[in-house]
Design a protein around this motif. Sequence first.
Motif, PDB file in Angstrom:
ATOM      1  N   GLU A   1       2.826   7.940  -7.485  1.00 21.87           N
ATOM      2  CA  GLU A   1       3.769   6.853  -7.217  1.00 21.87           C
ATOM      3  C   GLU A   1       4.083   6.711  -5.737  1.00 21.87           C
ATOM      4  N   GLU A   2       3.237   7.279  -4.861  1.00 21.41           N
ATOM      5  CA  GLU A   2       3.458   7.203  -3.418  1.00 21.41           C
ATOM      6  C   GLU A   2       2.560   6.153  -2.772  1.00 21.41           C
ATOM      7  N   PHE A   3       3.160   5.375  -1.878  1.00 19.83           N
ATOM      8  CA  PHE A   3       2.443   4.324  -1.173  1.00 19.83           C
ATOM      9  C   PHE A   3       2.648   4.489   0.334  1.00 19.83           C
ATOM     10  N   VAL A   4       1.716   3.967   1.101  1.00 18.74           N
ATOM     11  CA  VAL A   4       1.791   4.056   2.547  1.00 18.74           C
ATOM     12  C   VAL A   4       1.452   2.704   3.154  1.00 18.74           C
ATOM     13  N   LEU A   5       2.187   2.343   4.201  1.00 19.83           N
ATOM     14  CA  LEU A   5       1.954   1.072   4.888  1.00 19.83           C
ATOM     15  C   LEU A   5       1.828   1.311   6.382  1.00 19.83           C
ATOM     16  N   CYS A   6       1.028   0.488   7.009  1.00 21.75           N
ATOM     17  CA  CYS A   6       0.962   0.417   8.466  1.00 21.75           C
ATOM     18  C   CYS A   6       1.216  -1.036   8.834  1.00 21.75           C
ATOM     19  N   ILE A   7       2.383  -1.312   9.392  1.00 18.85           N
ATOM     20  CA  ILE A   7       2.713  -2.674   9.804  1.00 18.85           C
ATOM     21  C   ILE A   7       2.558  -2.754  11.324  1.00 18.85           C
ATOM     22  N   ALA A   8       1.934  -3.810  11.766  1.00 20.12           N
ATOM     23  CA  ALA A   8       1.502  -3.908  13.165  1.00 20.12           C
ATOM     24  C   ALA A   8       2.322  -4.926  13.947  1.00 20.12           C
ATOM     25  N   ASP A   9       2.334  -4.733  15.255  1.00 20.01           N
ATOM     26  CA  ASP A   9       2.881  -5.710  16.204  1.00 20.01           C
ATOM     27  C   ASP A   9       4.322  -6.090  15.891  1.00 20.01           C
ATOM     28  N   CYS A  10       5.198  -5.109  15.815  1.00 19.55           N
ATOM     29  CA  CYS A  10       6.608  -5.433  15.609  1.00 19.55           C
ATOM     30  C   CYS A  10       7.468  -4.347  16.257  1.00 19.55           C
ATOM     31  N   ASP A  11       8.725  -4.700  16.504  1.00 20.31           N
ATOM     32  CA  ASP A  11       9.651  -3.730  17.070  1.00 20.31           C
ATOM     33  C   ASP A  11      10.423  -3.041  15.947  1.00 20.31           C
ATOM     34  N   GLU A  12      11.350  -2.171  16.347  1.00 22.64           N
ATOM     35  CA  GLU A  12      12.092  -1.390  15.341  1.00 22.64           C
ATOM     36  C   GLU A  12      12.915  -2.272  14.418  1.00 22.64           C
ATOM     37  N   ARG A  13      13.543  -3.296  14.991  1.00 25.41           N
ATOM     38  CA  ARG A  13      14.379  -4.174  14.175  1.00 25.41           C
ATOM     39  C   ARG A  13      13.552  -4.899  13.117  1.00 25.41           C
ATOM     40  N   GLU A  14      12.390  -5.423  13.537  1.00 25.15           N
ATOM     41  CA  GLU A  14      11.532  -6.143  12.601  1.00 25.15           C
ATOM     42  C   GLU A  14      10.947  -5.191  11.551  1.00 25.15           C
ATOM     43  N   ALA A  15      10.557  -3.999  11.983  1.00 22.72           N
ATOM     44  CA  ALA A  15      10.012  -3.026  11.033  1.00 22.72           C
ATOM     45  C   ALA A  15      11.053  -2.648   9.987  1.00 22.72           C
ATOM     46  N   THR A  16      12.289  -2.468  10.422  1.00 22.75           N
ATOM     47  CA  THR A  16      13.367  -2.133   9.490  1.00 22.75           C
ATOM     48  C   THR A  16      13.640  -3.280   8.532  1.00 22.75           C
ATOM     49  N   ARG A  17      13.638  -4.496   9.053  1.00 23.30           N
ATOM     50  CA  ARG A  17      13.871  -5.662   8.199  1.00 23.30           C
ATOM     51  C   ARG A  17      12.811  -5.770   7.112  1.00 23.30           C
ATOM     52  N   ARG A  18      11.573  -5.513   7.475  1.00 20.76           N
ATOM     53  CA  ARG A  18      10.487  -5.640   6.507  1.00 20.76           C
ATOM     54  C   ARG A  18      10.533  -4.503   5.492  1.00 20.76           C
TER      55      ARG A  18
ATOM     56  N   ALA B   1       4.218  -8.558   0.574  1.00 22.06           N
ATOM     57  CA  ALA B   1       4.969  -8.387   1.815  1.00 22.06           C
ATOM     58  C   ALA B   1       4.079  -8.127   3.018  1.00 22.06           C
ATOM     59  N   LEU B   2       2.797  -7.958   2.792  1.00 17.59           N
ATOM     60  CA  LEU B   2       1.885  -7.626   3.885  1.00 17.59           C
ATOM     61  C   LEU B   2       1.335  -8.878   4.565  1.00 17.59           C
ATOM     62  N   ARG B   3       1.192  -8.805   5.865  1.00 19.18           N
ATOM     63  CA  ARG B   3       0.492  -9.842   6.621  1.00 19.18           C
ATOM     64  C   ARG B   3      -0.975  -9.442   6.747  1.00 19.18           C
ATOM     65  N   PRO B   4      -1.829 -10.362   7.174  1.00 14.31           N
ATOM     66  CA  PRO B   4      -3.253 -10.008   7.326  1.00 14.31           C
ATOM     67  C   PRO B   4      -3.503  -8.840   8.271  1.00 14.31           C
ATOM     68  N   VAL B   5      -2.610  -8.635   9.248  1.00 14.00           N
ATOM     69  CA  VAL B   5      -2.823  -7.550  10.214  1.00 14.00           C
ATOM     70  C   VAL B   5      -2.285  -6.220   9.709  1.00 14.00           C
ATOM     71  N   ASP B   6      -1.572  -6.226   8.580  1.00 14.20           N
ATOM     72  CA  ASP B   6      -0.978  -5.006   8.048  1.00 14.20           C
ATOM     73  C   ASP B   6      -1.931  -4.323   7.075  1.00 14.20           C
ATOM     74  N   LEU B   7      -1.642  -3.067   6.806  1.00 17.57           N
ATOM     75  CA  LEU B   7      -2.423  -2.298   5.844  1.00 17.57           C
ATOM     76  C   LEU B   7      -1.489  -1.658   4.840  1.00 17.57           C
ATOM     77  N   GLY B   8      -1.905  -1.640   3.595  1.00 16.54           N
ATOM     78  CA  GLY B   8      -1.122  -0.989   2.555  1.00 16.54           C
ATOM     79  C   GLY B   8      -2.035  -0.205   1.641  1.00 16.54           C
ATOM     80  N   GLY B   9      -1.653   1.018   1.313  1.00 16.69           N
ATOM     81  CA  GLY B   9      -2.502   1.853   0.471  1.00 16.69           C
ATOM     82  C   GLY B   9      -1.683   2.663  -0.513  1.00 16.69           C
ATOM     83  N   ARG B  10      -2.378   3.181  -1.490  1.00 18.05           N
ATOM     84  CA  ARG B  10      -1.758   4.087  -2.460  1.00 18.05           C
ATOM     85  C   ARG B  10      -2.244   5.497  -2.149  1.00 18.05           C
ATOM     86  N   LEU B  11      -1.304   6.382  -1.809  1.00 17.67           N
ATOM     87  CA  LEU B  11      -1.675   7.748  -1.488  1.00 17.67           C
ATOM     88  C   LEU B  11      -2.049   8.532  -2.733  1.00 17.67           C
ATOM     89  N   GLY B  12      -1.443   8.165  -3.846  1.00 19.60           N
ATOM     90  CA  GLY B  12      -1.672   8.871  -5.100  1.00 19.60           C
ATOM     91  C   GLY B  12      -0.390   8.877  -5.901  1.00 19.60           C
TER      92      GLY B  12
END
Length: 238
Positions: A157-174, A144-155
């Motif tokens: 079963e927890e994961f963290v994402l940073c999705i870039a260049d989008c508004d609230e609607r797009e962030a919610t959709r993703r 689900a990640l684009r090249p500009v996005d970041l995804g990591g494992r915090l530890g």
Amino acid sequence: MGPKRKIACFVSISIVGTLIIMAIISAIPGMFIPWRFFGVGILCAGSISTPVCFLLVRQNEENRRLRRELEQRLADLRRLADIDGLTGLLTRATFFERAGQGHHRPGNWHLLIDIDHFKRFNDDHGHQTGDAVLHAVGAAIRDALRPVDLGGRLGGEEFVLCIADCDEREATRRAEHIRASIQALRVRAPTGRIVRATASIGISPADPMLPIEASLHRADIAMYAAKTGGRNQVRHAA
């Protein structure tokens, strides 16, 4: 230049050098060298320089091979330090480092993802099943990640994402897309049974004026709200 051409070049230089030296010596009064000895000089120079050059070229090629191998291993080690081996996502430290570099840019959103009832996979089916679930969830997040996005494992079963260049609607959709992708997973346990996973997701806009940890904390609170609100859902930070 290939090894054979290198050897031929070095041997030629050795022979030419020998002939020049012999010619200089022969020009000195009283040191004349008969022409037939020039052939002996050529033979000696070639017979001595050829194996020496062969060994030197071979050693140089071996050194180059070892250098390439060392560089590849160093690259692999750097990758292992950056990538979580089980999920294929960034490690915690690498995620914070890279996300922090782009935290000043507007339009970033942070997602906190936690697999619902993860302990049951380990307790009911064994840790191999838990690992298989983590691997499958990691793959779904990576897809689900684009090249500009970041995804990591915090530890865990927890994961963290940073999705870039989008508004609230797009962030919610993703975020919903990721939730649905995890829900659609089918993981086979060692017993042969198929297990399914769901995830609770908290989402928060990144604030360039605040430390990255502040945005992630807000997403973390939203994620816990999703869990207490019934799990398998996306919640926005208040």
